[in-house]
Design a protein around this motif. Structure first.
Motif, PDB file in Angstrom:
ATOM      1  N   VAL B 153       0.798  -1.394  -0.065  1.00  0.00           N
ATOM      2  CA  VAL B 153       0.075   0.043  -0.016  1.00  0.00           C
ATOM      3  C   VAL B 153       0.979   1.158  -0.049  1.00  0.00           C
ATOM      4  O   VAL B 153       0.251   2.430   0.166  1.00  0.00           O
ATOM      5  CB  VAL B 153      -0.929  -0.081   1.455  1.00  0.00           C
ATOM      6  N   GLY B 154       2.180   1.061  -0.081  1.00  0.00           N
ATOM      7  CA  GLY B 154       3.070   2.234  -0.083  1.00  0.00           C
ATOM      8  C   GLY B 154       3.558   2.988   0.823  1.00  0.00           C
ATOM      9  O   GLY B 154       3.920   4.310   0.733  1.00  0.00           O
ATOM     10  N   VAL B 155       3.375   2.352   2.217  1.00  0.00           N
ATOM     11  CA  VAL B 155       3.907   2.982   3.230  1.00  0.00           C
ATOM     12  C   VAL B 155       4.894   2.244   4.011  1.00  0.00           C
ATOM     13  O   VAL B 155       5.047   2.645   5.363  1.00  0.00           O
ATOM     14  CB  VAL B 155       2.540   3.604   4.196  1.00  0.00           C
ATOM     15  N   GLN B 170      -2.010   8.393   4.177  1.00  0.00           N
ATOM     16  CA  GLN B 170      -1.255   7.327   4.351  1.00  0.00           C
ATOM     17  C   GLN B 170      -1.854   6.411   5.339  1.00  0.00           C
ATOM     18  O   GLN B 170      -1.588   5.211   5.490  1.00  0.00           O
ATOM     19  CB  GLN B 170       0.078   8.023   4.899  1.00  0.00           C
ATOM     20  N   GLN B 171      -2.477   7.371   6.596  1.00  0.00           N
ATOM     21  CA  GLN B 171      -3.119   6.333   7.371  1.00  0.00           C
ATOM     22  C   GLN B 171      -4.247   5.521   6.988  1.00  0.00           C
ATOM     23  O   GLN B 171      -4.361   4.332   7.492  1.00  0.00           O
ATOM     24  CB  GLN B 171      -3.958   7.626   8.449  1.00  0.00           C
ATOM     25  N   GLU B 203      -4.769   8.472  -4.015  1.00  0.00           N
ATOM     26  CA  GLU B 203      -3.743   7.389  -3.472  1.00  0.00           C
ATOM     27  C   GLU B 203      -4.581   6.350  -2.582  1.00  0.00           C
ATOM     28  O   GLU B 203      -4.209   5.165  -2.662  1.00  0.00           O
ATOM     29  CB  GLU B 203      -2.884   8.061  -2.564  1.00  0.00           C
ATOM     30  N   VAL B 204      -5.692   6.531  -2.107  1.00  0.00           N
ATOM     31  CA  VAL B 204      -6.439   5.478  -1.444  1.00  0.00           C
ATOM     32  C   VAL B 204      -7.319   4.933  -2.479  1.00  0.00           C
ATOM     33  O   VAL B 204      -7.340   3.517  -2.444  1.00  0.00           O
ATOM     34  CB  VAL B 204      -7.422   6.166  -0.347  1.00  0.00           C
ATOM     35  N   LEU B 205      -7.801   5.341  -3.230  1.00  0.00           N
ATOM     36  CA  LEU B 205      -8.746   4.649  -4.372  1.00  0.00           C
ATOM     37  C   LEU B 205      -7.615   3.950  -5.249  1.00  0.00           C
ATOM     38  O   LEU B 205      -8.240   2.783  -5.586  1.00  0.00           O
ATOM     39  CB  LEU B 205      -9.317   5.545  -5.242  1.00  0.00           C
TER      40      LEU B 205
END
Lengths: 216, 271
Positions: B153-155, B170-171, B203-205
């Motif tokens: 998820v890129g974090v 990010q959260q 970024e979440v979608l």
């Protein structure tokens, strides 16, 4: 201050005895109070009712009455223990109600979403409390819990007056009543003894508060 | 930004009740809501809800505020108890409060509008908590898996931080990783982008579209019409506690049947 300086060893042993009462009561009341607070927010109605009844009964009853029940009531129904055990138990029971309520204010300050997220990943109620809610509740409840425990430290003198004996408060009683020393210097010494405990506790609390503070 | 989504091949004559076999799913019912009702006092917030979500299907629930769509989503893992009807997950009816319910919730991933990451735990600990405490997975194995998910998820590089140190987007991606760590059968998204700044929504979608492409069964309550179009297999439109219309995204957005849906789309597509 001659009466104090002459009896420093007596004061010291009284100080340690009081620290003992306080230590056990701190441990006992925190554990019992935490369990009660968990009861009060549990999904089980009977546990909630028990917690509420306990707090209502104990918090609204004077400490001396609780101690009378322990020290003189329990032996009547066949429960025997030393005054020390009765005294500490009474103080634990009494303080637990206040710990419960201080902690409950902390629990209420934790966002509902935290518990929901915990339940949503499959944690049980017990796990949700111990893993997610209580650790955060304790952090925001440090100031009120501190007040409750400092009040307990001073209440330990009442336990001393109940014949536990040899604690800081009793040292004052012995020196004045039995040995005829003047009240003012003797009691000043006793007060200083308690101040050493409570002021140290205050400093430790401040450090603890800063250490556990979390950004939200 | 590759919001690829699934390419939509929609024939004109599709009925409103599209089966999952036509969409992304395998056709097997996974979540079934049967005659579900719920009241808040006099307010009838869920009215005779009938909904079947098939394995692999992405169902997008849209509707005006107060239409009961969040309540519907939360009822599926019993964060909201229902008053009447039954909800079954993979053939099993939802148990009452207790250990069985906790076990069932472990099978249902949930992503909240307000992220709800555990504030006192690091990002890594957030993702590890469920696998370790609920599944009994060893810590090192759970950490390895958690790091993989965080990377996905890129974090991954934020693993040691606390939630408050991360941006909203990010959260929310961590929250998705936390839910995925339980390897759920279905993921519920309750307005996952509604609390985000516009530039963090995509970024979440993206993560959600990726999930849909990997075949995850998803129920998504959202106002993101773009997501509904690109990633949804079916749109469920709710108003006043009832399901008013069900259709393919294409059909729903181009040719809504009910007046309520026409009115709603007219308002949101105006600007």
């Amino acid at each position: 201050m001659e009466p104090v300086l002459d009896n420093l060893d007596l004061y010291w042993s009284g100080f340690l005895r009081s620290l003992g009462i306080i230590g056990w009561s701190l441990l006992g009341s925190m554990v019992l109070g935490t369990v009660l607070a968990a009861f009060r927010v549990s999904p089980v109605a009977s546990l909630r009712a028990f917690g509420t009844a306990w707090v209502t009964l104990v918090r609204n009853c004077p400490l001396t009455i609780v101690l009378f029940f322990m020290a003189f009531g329990l032996p009547e129904v066949g429960v025997n223990a030393s005054f020390y055990v009765f005294g500490v138990t009474g103080l634990v029971i009494y303080t637990s109600a206040f710990v419960c309520e201080a902690l409950r204010s902390g629990i209420n300050a934790v966002d509902r979403g935290q518990a929901e997220a915990a339940r949503a990943i499959g944690l049980t109620f017990g796990q949700t409390m111990t893993q997610v809610v209580l650790p955060q509740a304790f952090r925001s409840a440090v100031p009120p819990l501190g007040s409750v425990q400092i009040a307990m430290f001073k209440n330990s003198a009442v336990v001393g007056a109940f014949g536990v004996g040899a604690d800081l408060f009793s040292v004052g009683k012995t020196l004045t009543s039995a040995q005829g020393y003047a009240y003012i210097p003797v009691l000043t010494g006793v007060a200083i003894g308690y101040l050493v405990i409570t002021l140290t506790a205050g400093v430790l609390l401040g450090l603890l508060e800063r250490k556990v503070a979390i950004a939200r | 930004m590759a919001r690829t989504g699934r390419v939509w091949i929609v024939s004109g004559g599709m009925t409103t009740h599209r089966t999952a076999a036509e969409g992304g799913g395998s056709g097997e019912p996974l979540v079934v809501l049967d005659h579900v009702d719920k009241w808040y006092g006099d307010l009838h917030v869920l009215q005779d809800i009938e909904l079947t979500v098939h394995r692999g299907e992405v169902v997008v629930v849209i509707g005006p505020s107060g239409s009961g769509k969040s309540t519907l989503c939360r009822a599926i893992n019993r964060l909201e108890p229902i008053d009447q009807g039954t909800i079954t997950l993979d053939g099993e009816p939802l148990p009452a409060e207790g250990k069985e319910l906790a076990a069932l919730r472990a099978e249902v991933g949930m992503v909240f509008q307000s992220f709800n990451l555990f504030a006192h735990k690091t990002i890594l600990e957030n993702v590890m908590l469920g696998p370790v405490k609920v599944r009994g997975i060893k810590k090192d194995a759970a950490e390895k898996r958690a790091r993989e998910l965080l990377d996905r998820v890129g974090v991954g590089h934020q693993a040691a931080k606390y939630p408050a140190q991360l941006s909203g987007g990010q959260q929310q991606r961590v929250a998705i990783a936390r839910a995925l760590a339980m390897e759920p059968k279905v993921m519920l998204f309750d307005e996952p982008t509604s609390a985000l700044d516009p530039e963090m929504i995509s970024e979440v979608l993206d993560v959600m579209v990726d999930l849909a492409e990997r075949g995850m069964t998803m129920v998504v309550v959202t106002h993101e019409m773009g997501f509904a179009r690109t990633a949804g297999d079916r749109v469920v439109f709710m108003a006043d506690g009832a399901i008013v219309e069900e259709a393919t995204p294409e059909q729903f957005f181009t040719n809504p049947q009910s007046d309520r849906a026409k009115d709603f789309l007219g308002k949101i597509l105006q600007h």
